[in-house]
Design a protein around this motif. Sequence first.
Motif, PDB file in Angstrom:
ATOM      1  N   LEU A  33      10.921  -6.001   4.173  1.00 40.13           N
ATOM      2  CA  LEU A  33      11.049  -4.625   4.648  1.00 40.13           C
ATOM      3  C   LEU A  33      12.063  -4.590   5.804  1.00 40.13           C
ATOM      4  O   LEU A  33      11.938  -5.350   6.774  1.00 40.13           O
ATOM      5  N   LEU A  43       7.661   0.414  15.462  1.00 34.65           N
ATOM      6  CA  LEU A  43       8.729  -0.129  14.621  1.00 34.65           C
ATOM      7  C   LEU A  43       9.085   0.939  13.592  1.00 34.65           C
ATOM      8  O   LEU A  43       8.190   1.554  13.003  1.00 34.65           O
ATOM      9  N   PHE A 385      -2.460  -6.528   3.770  1.00 37.40           N
ATOM     10  CA  PHE A 385      -1.272  -6.304   4.600  1.00 37.40           C
ATOM     11  C   PHE A 385      -0.614  -4.973   4.216  1.00 37.40           C
ATOM     12  O   PHE A 385      -0.284  -4.134   5.061  1.00 37.40           O
ATOM     13  N   MET A 389       0.212  -1.443   6.326  1.00 38.87           N
ATOM     14  CA  MET A 389       1.565  -0.887   6.425  1.00 38.87           C
ATOM     15  C   MET A 389       1.606   0.543   5.871  1.00 38.87           C
ATOM     16  O   MET A 389       2.224   1.434   6.459  1.00 38.87           O
ATOM     17  N   PHE A 394       1.306  -2.112  11.720  1.00 40.10           N
ATOM     18  CA  PHE A 394       1.720  -3.481  11.417  1.00 40.10           C
ATOM     19  C   PHE A 394       0.678  -4.454  11.978  1.00 40.10           C
ATOM     20  O   PHE A 394       0.610  -4.704  13.169  1.00 40.10           O
ATOM     21  N   ARG A 396      -1.100  -8.386  10.731  1.00 36.98           N
ATOM     22  CA  ARG A 396      -0.722  -9.511   9.882  1.00 36.98           C
ATOM     23  C   ARG A 396      -1.944 -10.391   9.643  1.00 36.98           C
ATOM     24  O   ARG A 396      -2.101 -11.419  10.300  1.00 36.98           O
TER      25      ARG A 396
END
Lengths: 429, 429
Positions: A33, A43, A385, A389, A394, A396
Amino acid sequence: MRDVELKEKSLGERDKKHLWHPLTQHKTSPEMLAIKKAKGCILTDDKGNEYIDGISSWYTSVYGHCNDYLTKKVAAQMQQLDQVVFSGFTHEPAVKLSEALIKILPQGQQKLFFNDNGSTATEIGIKMALQYHHNLGNDRKVMLAFEEGFHGDTFGAMSVSGLSVYNGAFQDHFIRVERIPVPTGENNQEVLSFLKELIKKQTIAGFIYEPLIQGAAAMKFHDAQGLNEILKICRKNEIILVADEVMTGFGKTGSYFASDYIDEKPDVVCMSKALTAGLLPMGLTSCSQKVYDAFYSDDIAKGLFHGHTYTANPLACAAALAGVELLVSEKIQSNIKNITEANLEFANKLESHPKVKNARSKGVILAFELNVKMERYGNLRNKLFRFFMDNGVFLRPLGNTIYIVPPYVISEKELQKLYSVMEEVLEVF
Amino acid sequence: MRDVELKEKSLGERDKKHLWHPLTQHKTSPEMLAIKKAKGCILTDDKGNEYIDGISSWYTSVYGHCNDYLTKKVAAQMQQLDQVVFSGFTHEPAVKLSEALIKILPQGQQKLFFNDNGSTATEIGIKMALQYHHNLGNDRKVMLAFEEGFHGDTFGAMSVSGLSVYNGAFQDHFIRVERIPVPTGENNQEVLSFLKELIKKQTIAGFIYEPLIQGAAAMKFHDAQGLNEILKICRKNEIILVADEVMTGFGKTGSYFASDYIDEKPDVVCMSKALTAGLLPMGLTSCSQKVYDAFYSDDIAKGLFHGHTYTANPLACAAALAGVELLVSEKIQSNIKNITEANLEFANKLESHPKVKNARSKGVILAFELNVKMERYGNLRNKLFRFFMDNGVFLRPLGNTIYIVPPYVISEKELQKLYSVMEEVLEVF
């Protein structure tokens, strides 16, 4: 013609041609991405979608992305002095950083040895422990480490890492390491007995450990009192204590360093990640006067002949100094306190949920296991994940461990968004 | 009170309190010289003295210090995107850099794996070679390297370095390495015979070599034709060719890479130093499609599970991209040509001097031995270093080897000053 082609292709497509990404099996992984910009905790991708950076971009950007205070300091440094050899020379950013850091490092830390990342920080910690004994004429060549510890990807760092699921190609080349389980509170006495036996049989030079929280092992917490007892026994046996604070350092656990929670202080501290506040790479290995003195000699060969070219890079030092200034500020300390309290409350709430195992928090770090079996890099984990998103967050996950390490500047609203998406996961998976 | 004390002390004095410098035995070394600023080819100390940076600050600042073109690009990047995890994500500076670099890398290089410095660049090169064979099911666990090679300071990098005068404390921990002498032109046939015998007996996975010039061995040149023959035999025996171009890369030898002078091209190229143009740290390991394909699999474990936190840091990528733009520009190419010619002429002149041994030059690199015996880090060498500094020139002799690697933007006058101080040395020592 070529330029037209390039313009038509997305960054994600162009990425595939020449880039080999870290920790990635490209055949089975989805397209990368493309992130276009970052500001504060947000982000933004190349389609304009926004994501809250719930893990501070691997625990680095704790004061927020493209932070004005930090970028101004680095921009000013770029006009003054960009780079100079740090062997024979020194400069103001390094001196000022050393003076600022010593004030917040765990008690007893006295000297700083610069390097470039977490792996080199721990390699130097290992070299300090081994050469300390070598210089003193002691025949000690074994390192001690925790099971499931993670200390980096270069050969020395890989050797002490117990979390070596993918090290099959390299393990014949590792330095000698003995391992002990982490103390859980229940097993403390067993671990201590096992350690005492090991010490009798082995010639252990140093013990490398992630204090309180093992990051790559999926934010695994261990018992502070148990760790303290281990460190006491090691110290009594002249084993150099190397605290790997690459992940835990600079406020993550609520204190400047995780070692602050433990009475027995380290001889060596390894730092990186948030050290340079998410702007650019640097590592640092500090040590006590005792360690330094073992290298201080009329014999040149007793020195530590290690040196990376960009050692103490002035831009990185300027970023780190500005980062420490922010860290000790009332504002950031108060933010850390607020996140700590909110995390504790949310962890409490999670605990009673049937889909949640082992909800825990310390400082800004919060983690829990989703009561669903999944592999560390498997398909279900990738779906998890993807879910985060798709919901503008975000995170992880490491296998079925979901965790956050938010920037200290996260807003109340952004933090609540992280919490609520984590709660949604419990309904969906 | 404390601040007053600090202000009264010089940076050099303050440096002593908490800083441990690389490659330094602090007991026998003089006080560190504080550098206050740098611009173009000039370093200025805290007393206002100026020094021509004759070695581009360890071969990094080749476009000059605090270069406006570079610093503007990095400053702009700092406003846009400072850092993002490079696992699962990508960004424009990395993609653009990859496209620009592939155009100038030795033929056959196809994929880029980012890291943080020269040591990590070679560690990844070694890991690529070992895991290539591991993934293919070949039992090959030995690395081949040149005597007196230098590839870095982490355990894997130290292992393949033959220049291990100060590695006593660590050598029991090294990975298995076989060594061959460098080809001198006279010994080529012997080296080849020796290599063929080694290959018969050993299971060699990869050969790591500094092409044409061994930097840390004191700018030791070797025979291009001899190297080419070695690489041919290695390739025939499926030994992965890992070119360590950390020092030689990005124009130093007159071509983009030293491998350009050799017909047999590497499978893997290790880069750092001038990659980021002397602004901030980054390393890079590129490889051919053949190497990449051995890791590309439905089996996740066949991937390269290596990853540093700041991998492909956008600021470092922006600096590197701007650096490549300058490197390929007519202006810089013309400068390199001019320095190359001036160096050749000066090397010719030196050759006849009775105090000079082995005057040599290639591109902007010029070196010779002073016909006086001295130790690598001894007193006489320090006197020599002092002489250069007292004469306004920063050179860093390795024992009795004097060399320059000037920035590509050095003026005719500054270059002549470097030459004339080197000639004065011949009268004084």
